[in-house]
Motif scaffolding. Structure first.
Motif, PDB file in Angstrom:
ATOM      1  N   SER A  42     120.050 158.206  41.701  1.00 41.45           N
ATOM      2  CA  SER A  42     119.820 156.860  42.239  1.00 41.45           C
ATOM      3  C   SER A  42     121.006 155.943  41.958  1.00 41.45           C
ATOM      4  CB  SER A  42     118.539 156.253  41.668  1.00 41.45           C
ATOM      5  OG  SER A  42     118.678 155.998  40.284  1.00 41.45           O
ATOM      6  N   ILE A  43     121.720 156.183  40.858  1.00 39.70           N
ATOM      7  CA  ILE A  43     122.907 155.385  40.564  1.00 39.70           C
ATOM      8  C   ILE A  43     123.990 155.674  41.594  1.00 39.70           C
ATOM      9  CG2 ILE A  43     124.745 154.951  38.873  1.00 39.70           C
ATOM     10  CD1 ILE A  43     122.737 155.546  36.669  1.00 39.70           C
ATOM     11  N   TRP A  44     124.062 156.930  42.046  1.00 40.49           N
ATOM     12  CA  TRP A  44     125.076 157.324  43.027  1.00 40.49           C
ATOM     13  C   TRP A  44     124.789 156.786  44.413  1.00 40.49           C
ATOM     14  CZ3 TRP A  44     129.595 159.324  41.726  1.00 40.49           C
ATOM     15  CH2 TRP A  44     129.708 160.024  40.532  1.00 40.49           C
ATOM     16  N   SER A  45     123.557 156.326  44.654  1.00 37.84           N
ATOM     17  CA  SER A  45     123.175 155.958  46.014  1.00 37.84           C
ATOM     18  C   SER A  45     123.933 154.738  46.536  1.00 37.84           C
ATOM     19  CB  SER A  45     121.666 155.721  46.093  1.00 37.84           C
ATOM     20  OG  SER A  45     121.303 154.607  45.304  1.00 37.84           O
ATOM     21  N   CYS A  46     124.426 153.889  45.670  1.00 43.17           N
ATOM     22  CA  CYS A  46     125.208 152.736  46.112  1.00 43.17           C
ATOM     23  C   CYS A  46     126.649 153.159  46.357  1.00 43.17           C
ATOM     24  CB  CYS A  46     125.200 151.645  45.051  1.00 43.17           C
ATOM     25  SG  CYS A  46     123.611 150.862  44.837  1.00 43.17           S
ATOM     26  N   LEU A  47     127.194 152.691  47.447  1.00 44.02           N
ATOM     27  CA  LEU A  47     128.591 152.993  47.731  1.00 44.02           C
ATOM     28  C   LEU A  47     129.493 152.160  46.841  1.00 44.02           C
ATOM     29  CD1 LEU A  47     128.472 153.074  51.622  1.00 44.02           C
ATOM     30  CD2 LEU A  47     128.459 155.012  50.053  1.00 44.02           C
ATOM     31  N   GLY A  48     130.701 152.602  46.651  1.00 41.55           N
ATOM     32  CA  GLY A  48     131.668 151.853  45.849  1.00 41.55           C
ATOM     33  C   GLY A  48     131.997 152.590  44.572  1.00 41.55           C
ATOM     34  N   GLY A  49     133.016 152.101  43.922  1.00 42.49           N
ATOM     35  CA  GLY A  49     133.476 152.731  42.696  1.00 42.49           C
ATOM     36  C   GLY A  49     132.924 152.043  41.460  1.00 42.49           C
ATOM     37  N   TYR A  50     133.415 152.509  40.339  1.00 44.45           N
ATOM     38  CA  TYR A  50     133.010 151.972  39.046  1.00 44.45           C
ATOM     39  C   TYR A  50     134.234 151.433  38.328  1.00 44.45           C
ATOM     40  CZ  TYR A  50     128.586 154.289  39.766  1.00 44.45           C
ATOM     41  OH  TYR A  50     127.383 154.664  40.279  1.00 44.45           O
ATOM     42  N   TRP A  51     134.077 150.295  37.668  1.00 41.74           N
ATOM     43  CA  TRP A  51     135.129 149.753  36.827  1.00 41.74           C
ATOM     44  C   TRP A  51     134.681 149.967  35.382  1.00 41.74           C
ATOM     45  CZ3 TRP A  51     135.912 146.317  32.895  1.00 41.74           C
ATOM     46  CH2 TRP A  51     137.241 146.029  32.607  1.00 41.74           C
ATOM     47  N   ILE A  52     135.423 150.813  34.680  1.00 41.65           N
ATOM     48  CA  ILE A  52     135.122 151.143  33.280  1.00 41.65           C
ATOM     49  C   ILE A  52     136.404 150.892  32.503  1.00 41.65           C
ATOM     50  CG2 ILE A  52     134.418 152.963  31.682  1.00 41.65           C
ATOM     51  CD1 ILE A  52     133.009 154.319  34.087  1.00 41.65           C
ATOM     52  N   ASP A  53     136.360 149.932  31.608  1.00 38.02           N
ATOM     53  CA  ASP A  53     137.594 149.481  30.951  1.00 38.02           C
ATOM     54  C   ASP A  53     138.399 150.589  30.293  1.00 38.02           C
ATOM     55  OD1 ASP A  53     135.776 149.801  28.854  1.00 38.02           O
ATOM     56  OD2 ASP A  53     136.118 147.833  27.990  1.00 38.02           O
ATOM     57  N   ALA A  54     137.742 151.506  29.613  1.00 43.04           N
ATOM     58  CA  ALA A  54     138.470 152.567  28.908  1.00 43.04           C
ATOM     59  C   ALA A  54     139.230 153.475  29.870  1.00 43.04           C
ATOM     60  CB  ALA A  54     137.510 153.396  28.057  1.00 43.04           C
ATOM     61  N   ILE A  55     138.789 153.507  31.120  1.00 44.00           N
ATOM     62  CA  ILE A  55     139.443 154.338  32.132  1.00 44.00           C
ATOM     63  C   ILE A  55     140.401 153.512  32.992  1.00 44.00           C
ATOM     64  CG2 ILE A  55     139.036 155.760  34.184  1.00 44.00           C
ATOM     65  CD1 ILE A  55     136.404 156.657  32.857  1.00 44.00           C
ATOM     66  N   CYS A  56     139.992 152.310  33.357  1.00 49.82           N
ATOM     67  CA  CYS A  56     140.779 151.487  34.274  1.00 49.82           C
ATOM     68  C   CYS A  56     141.939 150.748  33.611  1.00 49.82           C
ATOM     69  CB  CYS A  56     139.873 150.481  34.973  1.00 49.82           C
ATOM     70  SG  CYS A  56     138.651 151.264  36.048  1.00 49.82           S
ATOM     71  N   ILE A  57     141.872 150.553  32.321  1.00 49.86           N
ATOM     72  CA  ILE A  57     142.941 149.858  31.594  1.00 49.86           C
ATOM     73  C   ILE A  57     143.698 150.876  30.754  1.00 49.86           C
ATOM     74  CG2 ILE A  57     143.480 148.094  29.867  1.00 49.86           C
ATOM     75  CD1 ILE A  57     140.837 146.707  30.617  1.00 49.86           C
ATOM     76  N   ASP A  58     145.013 150.864  30.843  1.00 49.11           N
ATOM     77  CA  ASP A  58     145.848 151.729  30.005  1.00 49.11           C
ATOM     78  C   ASP A  58     145.752 151.219  28.563  1.00 49.11           C
ATOM     79  OD1 ASP A  58     147.748 153.179  28.645  1.00 49.11           O
ATOM     80  OD2 ASP A  58     149.391 152.708  30.027  1.00 49.11           O
ATOM     81  N   GLN A  59     144.934 151.883  27.765  1.00 49.80           N
ATOM     82  CA  GLN A  59     144.672 151.435  26.395  1.00 49.80           C
ATOM     83  C   GLN A  59     145.890 151.574  25.484  1.00 49.80           C
ATOM     84  OE1 GLN A  59     141.770 149.849  25.637  1.00 49.80           O
ATOM     85  NE2 GLN A  59     141.226 150.134  27.769  1.00 49.80           N
ATOM     86  N   THR A  60     146.890 152.321  25.894  1.00 52.97           N
ATOM     87  CA  THR A  60     148.096 152.474  25.074  1.00 52.97           C
ATOM     88  C   THR A  60     149.132 151.387  25.357  1.00 52.97           C
ATOM     89  OG1 THR A  60     149.197 153.935  26.667  1.00 52.97           O
ATOM     90  CG2 THR A  60     147.774 154.984  25.003  1.00 52.97           C
ATOM     91  N   VAL A  62     149.740 147.656  25.282  1.00 51.35           N
ATOM     92  CA  VAL A  62     149.163 146.428  24.715  1.00 51.35           C
ATOM     93  C   VAL A  62     149.260 145.259  25.694  1.00 51.35           C
ATOM     94  CG1 VAL A  62     149.311 144.754  22.827  1.00 51.35           C
ATOM     95  CG2 VAL A  62     149.569 147.189  22.354  1.00 51.35           C
ATOM     96  N   ALA A  63     150.381 145.123  26.385  1.00 54.22           N
ATOM     97  CA  ALA A  63     150.547 144.016  27.331  1.00 54.22           C
ATOM     98  C   ALA A  63     149.528 144.119  28.469  1.00 54.22           C
ATOM     99  CB  ALA A  63     151.971 144.001  27.880  1.00 54.22           C
ATOM    100  N   GLU A  64     149.374 145.314  29.030  1.00 54.61           N
ATOM    101  CA  GLU A  64     148.390 145.494  30.099  1.00 54.61           C
ATOM    102  C   GLU A  64     146.979 145.263  29.582  1.00 54.61           C
ATOM    103  OE1 GLU A  64     146.298 148.757  33.009  1.00 54.61           O
ATOM    104  OE2 GLU A  64     148.249 149.287  32.181  1.00 54.61           O
ATOM    105  N   ARG A  65     146.690 145.799  28.410  1.00 52.30           N
ATOM    106  CA  ARG A  65     145.353 145.652  27.833  1.00 52.30           C
ATOM    107  C   ARG A  65     145.020 144.179  27.634  1.00 52.30           C
ATOM    108  NH1 ARG A  65     145.261 148.798  22.787  1.00 52.30           N
ATOM    109  NH2 ARG A  65     145.878 146.872  21.801  1.00 52.30           N
ATOM    110  N   ASN A  66     145.940 143.404  27.064  1.00 55.46           N
ATOM    111  CA  ASN A  66     145.702 141.977  26.844  1.00 55.46           C
ATOM    112  C   ASN A  66     145.516 141.231  28.156  1.00 55.46           C
ATOM    113  OD1 ASN A  66     145.855 142.397  24.101  1.00 55.46           O
ATOM    114  ND2 ASN A  66     147.962 141.692  23.936  1.00 55.46           N
ATOM    115  N   TYR A  67     146.320 141.579  29.149  1.00 54.82           N
ATOM    116  CA  TYR A  67     146.215 140.945  30.463  1.00 54.82           C
ATOM    117  C   TYR A  67     144.855 141.238  31.099  1.00 54.82           C
ATOM    118  CZ  TYR A  67     147.136 139.937  35.368  1.00 54.82           C
ATOM    119  OH  TYR A  67     147.050 139.453  36.646  1.00 54.82           O
ATOM    120  N   GLN A  68     144.448 142.492  31.059  1.00 53.08           N
ATOM    121  CA  GLN A  68     143.171 142.893  31.657  1.00 53.08           C
ATOM    122  C   GLN A  68     141.977 142.287  30.918  1.00 53.08           C
ATOM    123  OE1 GLN A  68     142.538 144.666  34.436  1.00 53.08           O
ATOM    124  NE2 GLN A  68     144.683 145.000  34.916  1.00 53.08           N
ATOM    125  N   VAL A  69     142.058 142.209  29.597  1.00 53.74           N
ATOM    126  CA  VAL A  69     140.964 141.615  28.819  1.00 53.74           C
ATOM    127  C   VAL A  69     140.774 140.156  29.232  1.00 53.74           C
ATOM    128  CG1 VAL A  69     140.289 140.878  26.491  1.00 53.74           C
ATOM    129  CG2 VAL A  69     141.059 143.223  26.880  1.00 53.74           C
TER     130      VAL A  69
END
Length: 97
Positions: A42-60, A62-69
């Protein structure tokens, strides 16, 4: 997109997933969410992607992580929906709900 909010959990306990065909390490709580996502059609039934911070933000990066946060308020408020993952259920959690 659907934004996912979850507890990061213990940094020592991790699992590997395949992301674009490459091994990617995630913490156990995120792995549990991803497993549940696959099981619950049922979770898959909606179209569209997922935004998950650990995956979408380069955790290594620091500049990108701070910007995204700094953008997270907008990211969550503009999402089609927000999924809150508290972790795998147990009797104590069921009583609290």
């Amino acid at each position: 997109y659907k934004a996912v909010s979850y507890v990061w959990g213990n940094a020592v306990k991790t699992k590997e997933i395949l992301l674009n065909g490459k091994a990617f390490t995630v913490r156990m709580n995120l792995h549990s969410f991803l497993q549940q996502l696959i099981k619950d059609r049922s979770i898959w039934s909606c179209l569209g992607g997922y935004w998950i911070d650990a995956i979408c933000i380069d955790q290594t990066n620091v500049a990108e992580r701070n910007y995204q946060v700094a953008l997270m308020g907008k990211i969550y408020s503009r999402a089609f929906s927000v999924i809150v993952w508290l972790g795998r259920g147990n009797k104590r959690l069921a009583r609290a709900m």
